[in-house]
Design a protein around this motif. Structure first.
Motif, short mmCIF file in Angstrom:
data_model
loop_
_atom_site.label_atom_id
_atom_site.label_comp_id
_atom_site.label_asym_id
_atom_site.label_seq_id
_atom_site.Cartn_x
_atom_site.Cartn_y
_atom_site.Cartn_z
N LEU A 52 -8.79 -1.85 0.40
CA LEU A 52 -8.69 -1.63 -1.05
C LEU A 52 -8.27 -0.54 -1.56
O LEU A 52 -8.02 -0.22 -2.67
CB LEU A 52 -10.31 -2.32 -1.62
N MET A 53 -8.88 0.81 -0.92
CA MET A 53 -8.38 2.11 -1.36
C MET A 53 -7.24 2.57 -0.86
O MET A 53 -6.44 3.32 -1.43
CB MET A 53 -9.67 2.88 -0.73
N PHE A 55 -4.44 0.48 0.11
CA PHE A 55 -3.07 -0.18 -0.66
C PHE A 55 -2.83 0.35 -1.69
O PHE A 55 -1.29 0.51 -1.83
CB PHE A 55 -3.61 -1.61 -0.69
N PRO A 56 -3.43 0.71 -2.60
CA PRO A 56 -2.91 1.32 -3.79
C PRO A 56 -2.30 2.74 -3.46
O PRO A 56 -1.35 3.23 -4.28
CB PRO A 56 -4.04 1.79 -4.90
N LEU A 57 -2.52 3.48 -2.61
CA LEU A 57 -2.01 4.57 -2.06
C LEU A 57 -0.72 4.50 -1.45
O LEU A 57 0.07 5.50 -1.61
CB LEU A 57 -3.08 5.49 -1.27
#
Length: 58
Positions: A52-53, A55-57
């Motif tokens: 979850l953390m 993937f956006p990166l």
């Protein structure tokens, strides 16, 4: 056509390699040690948090 980006300093290469090694060690060894010592349920939460953390990166 051969216009590739590159590191301007050797310090940048060292920082990138070090960060990669520390990151892989965090994901693989920590998960292995926790699972080995009875923390299998924590592994699920840990991997979910990484996904979850992380993937956006990307």
């Amino acid at each position: 056509m051969n216009n590739r980006e590159h590191f301007s300093l050797k310090l940048g290469i060292i920082a990138a390699v070090t960060g990669s090694a520390i990151g892989l060690g965090n994901i693989w060894k920590f998960s292995y040690m926790v699972g080995k010592h009875g923390g299998g349920a924590f592994i699920v939460v840990y991997l979910l948090a990484i996904i979850l953390m992380g993937f956006p990166l990307f």
